[in-house]
Design a protein around this motif. Structure first.
Motif, PDB file in Angstrom:
ATOM      1  N   VAL A 118       0.839  -1.101  -0.006  1.00  0.00           N
ATOM      2  CA  VAL A 118       0.155  -0.035   0.028  1.00  0.00           C
ATOM      3  C   VAL A 118       0.985   1.412  -0.029  1.00  0.00           C
ATOM      4  O   VAL A 118       1.924   1.344   0.858  1.00  0.00           O
ATOM      5  CB  VAL A 118      -0.886   0.021   1.334  1.00  0.00           C
ATOM      6  CG1 VAL A 118      -1.688   1.500   1.108  1.00  0.00           C
ATOM      7  CG2 VAL A 118      -2.041  -1.119   1.096  1.00  0.00           C
ATOM      8  N   LEU A 165      -3.577  10.225  -2.877  1.00  0.00           N
ATOM      9  CA  LEU A 165      -3.955   9.172  -3.614  1.00  0.00           C
ATOM     10  C   LEU A 165      -3.547   7.910  -2.946  1.00  0.00           C
ATOM     11  O   LEU A 165      -2.275   7.982  -2.315  1.00  0.00           O
ATOM     12  CB  LEU A 165      -3.108   9.279  -4.994  1.00  0.00           C
ATOM     13  CG  LEU A 165      -3.085   7.913  -5.978  1.00  0.00           C
ATOM     14  CD1 LEU A 165      -4.622   7.821  -6.435  1.00  0.00           C
ATOM     15  CD2 LEU A 165      -2.372   8.114  -7.196  1.00  0.00           C
ATOM     16  N   THR A 171      -2.809   3.847  -3.352  1.00  0.00           N
ATOM     17  CA  THR A 171      -2.725   2.698  -4.095  1.00  0.00           C
ATOM     18  C   THR A 171      -2.264   1.282  -3.487  1.00  0.00           C
ATOM     19  O   THR A 171      -1.739   1.331  -2.539  1.00  0.00           O
ATOM     20  CB  THR A 171      -1.814   2.620  -5.488  1.00  0.00           C
ATOM     21  OG1 THR A 171      -0.378   2.866  -4.691  1.00  0.00           O
ATOM     22  CG2 THR A 171      -2.167   3.992  -6.175  1.00  0.00           C
ATOM     23  N   ARG A 172      -2.989  -0.046  -3.945  1.00  0.00           N
ATOM     24  CA  ARG A 172      -2.584  -1.091  -3.317  1.00  0.00           C
ATOM     25  C   ARG A 172      -2.118  -1.861  -4.450  1.00  0.00           C
ATOM     26  O   ARG A 172      -2.862  -2.300  -5.537  1.00  0.00           O
ATOM     27  CB  ARG A 172      -3.662  -1.770  -2.762  1.00  0.00           C
ATOM     28  CG  ARG A 172      -3.288  -3.109  -2.138  1.00  0.00           C
ATOM     29  CD  ARG A 172      -4.600  -3.842  -1.438  1.00  0.00           C
ATOM     30  NE  ARG A 172      -4.327  -5.112  -1.037  1.00  0.00           N
ATOM     31  CZ  ARG A 172      -5.276  -6.013  -0.503  1.00  0.00           C
ATOM     32  NH1 ARG A 172      -6.476  -5.765  -0.722  1.00  0.00           N
ATOM     33  NH2 ARG A 172      -4.867  -7.272  -0.123  1.00  0.00           N
ATOM     34  N   SER A 173      -0.730  -2.456  -4.641  1.00  0.00           N
ATOM     35  CA  SER A 173      -0.046  -3.198  -5.543  1.00  0.00           C
ATOM     36  C   SER A 173      -0.192  -2.326  -6.833  1.00  0.00           C
ATOM     37  O   SER A 173      -0.343  -3.152  -8.074  1.00  0.00           O
ATOM     38  CB  SER A 173      -0.781  -4.671  -5.669  1.00  0.00           C
ATOM     39  OG  SER A 173      -0.585  -5.320  -4.473  1.00  0.00           O
ATOM     40  N   GLY A 174      -0.134  -1.174  -6.768  1.00  0.00           N
ATOM     41  CA  GLY A 174      -0.158  -0.308  -8.022  1.00  0.00           C
ATOM     42  C   GLY A 174      -1.499   0.117  -8.414  1.00  0.00           C
ATOM     43  O   GLY A 174      -1.499   0.927  -9.485  1.00  0.00           O
ATOM     44  N   GLN A 175      -2.460  -0.392  -7.820  1.00  0.00           N
ATOM     45  CA  GLN A 175      -3.849  -0.188  -8.329  1.00  0.00           C
ATOM     46  C   GLN A 175      -4.656   1.025  -7.204  1.00  0.00           C
ATOM     47  O   GLN A 175      -4.335   0.869  -6.176  1.00  0.00           O
ATOM     48  CB  GLN A 175      -4.731  -1.319  -8.478  1.00  0.00           C
ATOM     49  CG  GLN A 175      -4.342  -2.377  -9.351  1.00  0.00           C
ATOM     50  CD  GLN A 175      -4.110  -1.706 -10.903  1.00  0.00           C
ATOM     51  OE1 GLN A 175      -5.203  -1.226 -11.243  1.00  0.00           O
ATOM     52  NE2 GLN A 175      -2.929  -2.121 -11.516  1.00  0.00           N
ATOM     53  N   PRO A 176      -5.209   1.948  -7.987  1.00  0.00           N
ATOM     54  CA  PRO A 176      -6.008   3.058  -6.952  1.00  0.00           C
ATOM     55  C   PRO A 176      -6.931   2.260  -6.183  1.00  0.00           C
ATOM     56  O   PRO A 176      -7.674   1.320  -6.795  1.00  0.00           O
ATOM     57  CB  PRO A 176      -6.411   4.059  -7.965  1.00  0.00           C
ATOM     58  CG  PRO A 176      -5.828   3.626  -9.235  1.00  0.00           C
ATOM     59  CD  PRO A 176      -5.579   2.099  -9.492  1.00  0.00           C
ATOM     60  N   VAL A 177      -6.994   2.727  -5.069  1.00  0.00           N
ATOM     61  CA  VAL A 177      -7.927   2.325  -3.969  1.00  0.00           C
ATOM     62  C   VAL A 177      -9.069   3.340  -3.700  1.00  0.00           C
ATOM     63  O   VAL A 177      -8.684   4.538  -3.397  1.00  0.00           O
ATOM     64  CB  VAL A 177      -7.201   1.819  -2.663  1.00  0.00           C
ATOM     65  CG1 VAL A 177      -8.560   1.433  -1.647  1.00  0.00           C
ATOM     66  CG2 VAL A 177      -6.355   0.630  -2.866  1.00  0.00           C
ATOM     67  N   ARG A 178     -10.259   3.320  -3.663  1.00  0.00           N
ATOM     68  CA  ARG A 178     -11.244   4.218  -3.692  1.00  0.00           C
ATOM     69  C   ARG A 178     -11.730   4.332  -2.283  1.00  0.00           C
ATOM     70  O   ARG A 178     -12.182   3.396  -1.460  1.00  0.00           O
ATOM     71  CB  ARG A 178     -12.513   3.866  -4.417  1.00  0.00           C
ATOM     72  CG  ARG A 178     -12.441   3.945  -5.857  1.00  0.00           C
ATOM     73  CD  ARG A 178     -13.526   3.597  -6.752  1.00  0.00           C
ATOM     74  NE  ARG A 178     -14.902   4.637  -6.400  1.00  0.00           N
ATOM     75  CZ  ARG A 178     -14.951   5.624  -6.960  1.00  0.00           C
ATOM     76  NH1 ARG A 178     -14.371   5.980  -8.171  1.00  0.00           N
ATOM     77  NH2 ARG A 178     -16.022   6.495  -6.516  1.00  0.00           N
TER      78      ARG A 178
END
Length: 229
Positions: A138, A146, A148-155
């Motif tokens: 994370v 912003l 991210t988790r494993s490079g993916q954005p987290v809402r």
């Protein structure tokens, strides 16, 4: 790409101060934000991470010296006092509590901007987080707001982000229930620990590999929470 503008937080309940200071700071190359009370100001310092703070002593909800004292528990950037109080004892007390400078009202904008520049030179960027904060897979980018988790954005909801940002600002250190509740929900809610339990549960489901056995958002039983490094 345009340069990042230094962030200046103005904590003052006088609308006329904001009306003339905000455009003056903007014209001088700063990103100005206002806060109209002590609690609002403390929350903005914690979550916005300004490069410098302009603080009035006469606030509607608390004395500016109390704001200064609490801010110095977690903020190392320059704090300049703006005040109509001209007693020498007031100035000495504010400086002893950690203020970098003291400007009496009314003041000239040129002099104020010079003092802001001097404060920024003295402290550099010590009051701001140095880059994104990482905990496992994370990453919390406090500049961009912003996550991210494993490079993916987290809402995240606003409250989820605010709690996570508080923990990221003090990564690896314990943050008490009271400090989290005061910063995110306000001083009137420092006993409402159920708010925190709900939000922490939501954050763990979004960020932890196993929410039932958290490895990133750690509980210090009966005291508070800590973001693991």
């Amino acid at each position: 790409m345009s340069a990042v503008r230094p962030r200046i937080l103005v904590i003052d309940d006088e609308p006329q101060i904001h009306r003339f200071l905000t455009p003056a700071l903007d014209a001088a190359g700063y990103d100005a934000r206002r806060a109209d009370s002590g609690q609002e100001g403390l929350r903005a310092i914690a979550l916005w991470s300004p490069d410098a703070v302009l603080l009035d002593l006469g606030l509607p909800d608390m004395d500016g010296k109390d704001v200064l004292k609490r801010a110095r528990e977690f903020y190392a950037g320059p704090i300049l006092i703006l005040s109509a109080r001209d007693k020498e004892a007031e100035k000495i007390e504010a400086l002893d509590l950690g203020a970098n400078d003291y400007v009496e009202k009314p003041f000239g904008v040129g002099e104020l901007l010079a003092r802001v520049r001097a404060g920024l030179r003295q402290t550099g960027d010590a009051g701001r987080p140095r880059g994104p904060v990482a905990a496992g897979d994370v990453v919390i980018d406090l500049e961009m707001r912003l996550v991210t988790r494993s490079g993916q954005p987290v809402r995240l909801t606003p409250k989820e982000y605010d709690v996570l940002a508080q923990l990221a600002l003090h990564a690896g250190k314990l943050v008490t229930h009271m400090d989290l509740l005061s910063a995110v929900w306000g001083k009137a809610h420092v006993s409402d620990t159920q708010y925190l339990r709900v939000v922490m549960g939501q954050l763990r489901h979004k960020l932890e590999a196993d929410p039932a056995a958290p490895a990133l958002l750690l509980t210090e039983p009966g005291v508070g929470y800590r973001l693991a490094g």
